[in-house]
Scaffold this active site. Structure first.
Site, PDB file in Angstrom:
ATOM      1  N   GLY A 329       9.342 -19.414 -28.029  1.00  0.00           N
ATOM      2  CA  GLY A 329       9.256 -20.757 -28.130  1.00  0.00           C
ATOM      3  C   GLY A 329       9.896 -21.773 -27.768  1.00  0.00           C
ATOM      4  N   ASP A 344       9.752 -22.970 -38.503  1.00  0.00           N
ATOM      5  CA  ASP A 344      10.521 -22.223 -39.420  1.00  0.00           C
ATOM      6  C   ASP A 344      11.622 -21.110 -38.691  1.00  0.00           C
ATOM      7  OD1 ASP A 344      11.171 -21.539 -42.362  1.00  0.00           O
ATOM      8  OD2 ASP A 344       9.665 -19.726 -41.953  1.00  0.00           O
ATOM      9  N   CYS A 399      16.200 -20.886 -44.002  1.00  0.00           N
ATOM     10  CA  CYS A 399      16.332 -20.184 -45.242  1.00  0.00           C
ATOM     11  C   CYS A 399      18.096 -20.058 -45.395  1.00  0.00           C
ATOM     12  CB  CYS A 399      15.526 -18.953 -45.772  1.00  0.00           C
ATOM     13  SG  CYS A 399      15.705 -17.741 -44.501  1.00  0.00           S
TER      14      CYS A 399
HETATM   15  N1  SAM Z   1       7.554 -18.573 -41.085  1.00  0.00           N
HETATM   16  C1  SAM Z   1       7.799 -17.307 -41.207  1.00  0.00           C
HETATM   17  C2  SAM Z   1       6.961 -16.791 -42.782  1.00  0.00           C
HETATM   18  O1  SAM Z   1       6.771 -17.789 -43.383  1.00  0.00           O
HETATM   19  O2  SAM Z   1       6.532 -15.922 -42.942  1.00  0.00           O
HETATM   20  C3  SAM Z   1       9.030 -16.812 -41.269  1.00  0.00           C
HETATM   21  C4  SAM Z   1       9.604 -17.181 -39.890  1.00  0.00           C
HETATM   22  S1  SAM Z   1      11.326 -16.241 -39.860  1.00  0.00           S
HETATM   23  C5  SAM Z   1      12.278 -17.359 -40.805  1.00  0.00           C
HETATM   24  C6  SAM Z   1      11.660 -16.645 -38.246  1.00  0.00           C
HETATM   25  C7  SAM Z   1      10.823 -16.039 -37.062  1.00  0.00           C
HETATM   26  O3  SAM Z   1      11.264 -16.689 -35.679  1.00  0.00           O
HETATM   27  C8  SAM Z   1      11.018 -14.592 -36.836  1.00  0.00           C
HETATM   28  O4  SAM Z   1       9.808 -13.866 -36.952  1.00  0.00           O
HETATM   29  C9  SAM Z   1      11.252 -14.365 -35.532  1.00  0.00           C
HETATM   30  O5  SAM Z   1      10.525 -13.179 -34.892  1.00  0.00           O
HETATM   31  C10 SAM Z   1      11.070 -15.834 -34.884  1.00  0.00           C
HETATM   32  N2  SAM Z   1      11.804 -15.913 -33.613  1.00  0.00           N
HETATM   33  C11 SAM Z   1      12.799 -15.577 -33.441  1.00  0.00           C
HETATM   34  N3  SAM Z   1      13.080 -16.461 -32.178  1.00  0.00           N
HETATM   35  C12 SAM Z   1      11.802 -16.892 -31.512  1.00  0.00           C
HETATM   36  C13 SAM Z   1      11.554 -17.765 -30.481  1.00  0.00           C
HETATM   37  N4  SAM Z   1      12.333 -17.805 -29.616  1.00  0.00           N
HETATM   38  N5  SAM Z   1      10.327 -17.972 -30.197  1.00  0.00           N
HETATM   39  C14 SAM Z   1       9.584 -17.906 -31.225  1.00  0.00           C
HETATM   40  N6  SAM Z   1       9.768 -17.195 -32.572  1.00  0.00           N
HETATM   41  C15 SAM Z   1      11.100 -16.815 -32.602  1.00  0.00           C
END
Ligand code: SAM
Length: 475
Positions: A329, A344, A399
């Site tokens: 992202g 998120d 969270c």
């Molecule tokens: N929104 C999800 C749900 O409600 O089930 C939970 C998301 S979790 C808090 C954060 C997510 O961000 C993880 O799945 C992780 O793999 C992802 N993440 C970490 N770094 C990222 C990046 N650079 N770009 C996109 N996603 C990323």
């Protein structure tokens, strides 16, 4: 003892044991010692140490209650799958003692609306209480054709609050996590080596504008157990329509989705989507014309795909409407592309960090990754603000209770956007729009949270923690 250390085969004249026996005992004592040390350094133990160090200062006496709730299992809610046999699903959820929480929220919202409009019709607007004018929607300048002009008008009419952080306020954001240090394993690691949050120059002006009331689409339904009850739902099962009947979700997870305010025909990006709980909630509104679910981690993307397969009708019904992407992202190139973007973000995941040693961000081996989280979050939010169209909305959520990852990150991203781009944004003040949820969620108030809302875990209704901030792009 010295007498014991002779040749391996000899008996010690002092204690009568052979050398190899003694060596075995010594080895096992040493192993015990290391096991104990390692135990003290588990991710969960380090997380507790970290939170105990930083959070009391921010949350004051509330920390004791929050801590207790965080160390207990969270309270589940069940997101009804609209594509299941809804009558069967709701009957199953009701029969195990749960109730329709979204129906209660809708009732609270409409009661509040009723109270505010009767006040508005009976009183001189100038004498209305501070929150009364939020219900008539006139303050929502973003609905106008030219958002910049509308903003200027709103500003002139005093409907936008320009917040110029004073030195005191800026400092408050950083007090609990010293700007140059982060609590590491057994040491203090220099946070300042990685990013600089303490160096605020006070030049950033952030416009805060009252949010309009939340609306909950009829097709979005969540069931929960009554306050104080800690029952669990049975496992989701396959409905007669061939898809799973409900998705287990933290009740507070629904709030960022509601704040996103998805409207019919919206094109939506869920930037950090895996394993897919919030994506699924967005889809339950039946509103998006397009939902792009993105995540960067391969294994989690697979889980996300599985969730979509399990909960949505056959894939051929969704061509072009739901897509899964696997992209960092931070490198997203999609300027002015979406109506709504949800970030998120990955964070300290306080509850998980306290209860699970698996994949724990406080594990010593992940210290460096942990320190860089606010930087990653800021980059993600910045990309989201670029990816949303003027007039569109970005919701940033985490969270964690860590203020630097919440208000701190929002502040940093807004500062970057302000300094490096011509994008203009306004932060929506959700204090009024969240009031209908006060009966079921414990919101942090009076702790100096400036941009977002924070749900605190409580043993009565053990939801959260969940921070979310809503930002509308004007230009
Ligand atoms: N929104 C999800 C749900 O409600 O089930 C939970 C998301 S979790 C808090 C954060 C997510 O961000 C993880 O799945 C992780 O793999 C992802 N993440 C970490 N770094 C990222 C990046 N650079 N770009 C996109 N996603 C990323």
């Amino acid at each position: 003892m010295i007498r014991c250390i002779t040749a391996a085969s000899e008996l010690c004249s002092g204690c009568g044991q052979g050398w190899s026996q003694l060596a075995r005992r010594w080895k096992s004592k040493r192993a015990d010692h290391w096991a104990k040390l390692r135990k003290k350094q588990t991710g969960t133990a380090l997380a507790l140490k970290h939170f105990d160090h930083f959070y009391p200062e921010k949350y004051g006496p509330r920390w004791r209650s929050i801590r207790l709730a965080l160390l207990c299992q969270s309270k589940p809610t069940a997101l009804v799958n609209h594509y299941s046999n809804v009558a069967e699903t709701t009957a199953k959820l009701t029969s195990c003692g749960s109730f329709d929480l979204t129906a209660e929220w809708r009732e609270q919202i409409s009661r509040r609306q009723g109270r505010l409009s009767s006040l508005a019709s009976s009183a001189d607007p100038a004498s209305l209480p501070a929150d009364a004018d939020s219900s008539d929607g006139t303050a929502d300048e973003t609905s106008a054709a030219d958002p910049a002009e509308a903003r200027a008008r709103a500003e002139a009419a005093g409907q936008l609050r320009l917040v110029q952080p004073t030195q005191e306020e800026s400092a408050a954001l950083h007090d609990y996590v010293p700007a140059t240090q982060l609590h590491g394993d057994e040491d203090w690691l220099e946070e300042g080596d990685y990013f600089q949050y303490g160096q605020e120059d006070g030049s950033l002006k952030v416009a805060l504008d009252r949010d309009s009331p939340i609306s909950i689409p009829d097709t979005l339904r969540v069931f929960s157990f009554p306050a104080g009850e800690i029952s669990r739902f049975p496992f989701p099962s396959t409905s007669s329509t061939g898809v799973r009947d409900y998705y287990p979700l933290d009740g507070a997870s629904l709030l960022p989705v509601l704040a996103l305010d998805v409207q019919p025909g919206d094109e939506v990006l869920d930037l950090c989507a895996a394993p897919g709980g919030k994506s699924l909630a967005i889809l339950q509104t039946l509103y998006p014309a397009l939902l792009v679910c993105n995540d960067t981690q391969g294994g989690r993307v697979k889980r996300l795909q599985q969730v979509l397969l399990d909960y949505l009708p056959a894939a051929e019904h969704w061509p072009g409407q739901v897509s899964v992407t696997k992209q960092d992202g931070q490198r997203l190139e999609a300027r002015d592309r979406y109506d709504k973007v949800l970030v998120d973000a990955p964070c300290f995941s306080d509850r998980h960090s306290l209860l699970e040693d698996d994949n724990n961000i406080f594990a010593i081996s992940r210290s460096r990754e942990r320190i860089q989280i606010p930087l990653l979050q800021t980059n993600l939010l910045r990309r989201a603000l670029e990816a949303v169209r003027p007039g569109g909305t970005v919701v940033y959520s985490t969270c964690t209770l860590s203020p630097i990852q919440n208000d701190g990150v929002v502040h940093m991203a807004l500062k970057q956007i302000w300094e490096d781009t011509d994008i203009q944004v306004v932060v929506k003040d959700m204090e009024d729009s969240m009031k209908p949820f006060y009966g079921t969620m414990w919101f942090a108030r009076g702790v100096g949270i400036k941009y977002g809302q924070q749900v605190l875990p409580s043993v009565v209704n053990n939801f959260g923690p969940m921070y979310f901030a809503k930002i509308v792009r004007l230009k």
